[in-house]
Design an enzyme around this catalytic site. Sequence first.
Site: not given
Ligand code: EPU
Length: 431
Positions: A93, A117, A306, A328, A398
């Site tokens: 993603r 996911c 995480d 989250i 991953r």
């Molecule tokens: N969300 C929305 N709309 C958006 C963006 C996010 O509703 O446009 C929601 C998400 O569904 C979630 C919350 O906001 O409920 C927070 O999501 P966030 O966008 O912060 O997650 P992310 O950026 O997709 C990153 C990490 C994740 C980690 C999360 C939270 C990366 C590549 N991934 O994901 O890492 O869990 O932040 O800290 O940086 C992992 O490494 O196992 C992993 C999942």
Amino acid sequence: MDTIIIRGGKPLVGTVEASGAKNAALPLLAAAILADGPVTYRRVPHLRDISTMMTLLAYQGAHVHFDDQSCLHIDTRPASKAEAPYELVKTMRASALVLGPLLARYGHACVSLPGGCAIGARPIDMHLKGLEAMGAHIEVDQGNVIAKAPRGLKGAHIVFDQVTVTGTENLMMAATVAEGETILDNAAREPEVVNLAESLRALGADIEGEGTNRIIIRGVSGIHEGEVEVIPDRIETATYLAAGIITNGDVTVTHAEPGHLEAFIARIRDAGVQVEIGEHSIRCRCNGPLVGVNIHTMPHPGFPTDLQAQFMALMTLARGTSIIRETIFENRFMHVQELVRMGADIKLDGNTAIVNGVESLSGAPVMATDLRASASLVLAGLAARGETRISRVYHIDRGYERIEEKMQKLGADIERHSGSETWMKGIMANG
Ligand code: EPU
């Protein structure tokens, strides 16, 4: 498909080095799209998600290679394709991180929309709204985000409805070369966001406020070549410390950044773990059994989602009850039923898990369902009596570099078997 086999019960003792952080490296690699010269990266971990991002940049036409010193070099000057196809986005993603930089560089981009996911729906609506506020026209057609900004992106004041890590990173990259000033409010404060801001600045960006919830970016005409370093992986660091704790051992992680793990360190201290902090190292030892501690996940500096699964593995063997609330992601409890198969006592109530500590866990065949859930099963397997077989370990690959090698170095009885033959042997061995 590979299987990890663990014969549990051995205390893990010794020292391991933290690798570079996957979630810091991914946006840093995407940022190369903005640079008008080659960017060199130090401490990039060798992981499947990193290979996916390298493949994506190469697909766009960039020159991408690791040298003998394990430095990664990316030169996006020869690139010309502003696209991220479904085949790559569906496996990772975080490919969506190229949207902001592609749109900023080319004035258009076509990026496949990531689906849901295992851990939640995970929309990217806030990334898209932010880009629209910066003047982009966005539509979704046949599963692709088609973004256009023929007259370039303009600075804007963006207030995130909810803290989003990759959303903050995507918009920070887009704003770096937009016209005028962008303010990101309710921005993510994660160390990975700070790593990105500092690296972009080293390449010529004008950014301030990273690490707070307001980031201000004044657009520059371009960013240049240079060298950047990926921060240590805080989630990997804590996972190895948890491996020492759950086996009643004594583990030190070096090349780590203790300041990035304050919430985790506070909670394991509450649980009775002795923690020694060095400038770039953390050592954990246990004096007797853990006690149950409650946590709820929060954006940084709160307790990281995480690490929720790994902390739960620890709590399965703690004295008393631990209440674990996931705030989250709506579906990040896939490890619970697998831990229950190993003898854990866990009840689920919506976004809350109630963990009653048990005396011991027993090895079992279990299935990895996502990256961090898999890590919690490895931890449980290390502590359990007998043999644990974890299938679908591609999830672990991953995000954990050479996990069985590092665990073996600490004395774990862990090995990887490849292919379906192992699966058949597993069936035979388990009757
Ligand atoms: N969300 C929305 N709309 C958006 C963006 C996010 O509703 O446009 C929601 C998400 O569904 C979630 C919350 O906001 O409920 C927070 O999501 P966030 O966008 O912060 O997650 P992310 O950026 O997709 C990153 C990490 C994740 C980690 C999360 C939270 C990366 C590549 N991934 O994901 O890492 O869990 O932040 O800290 O940086 C992992 O490494 O196992 C992993 C999942």
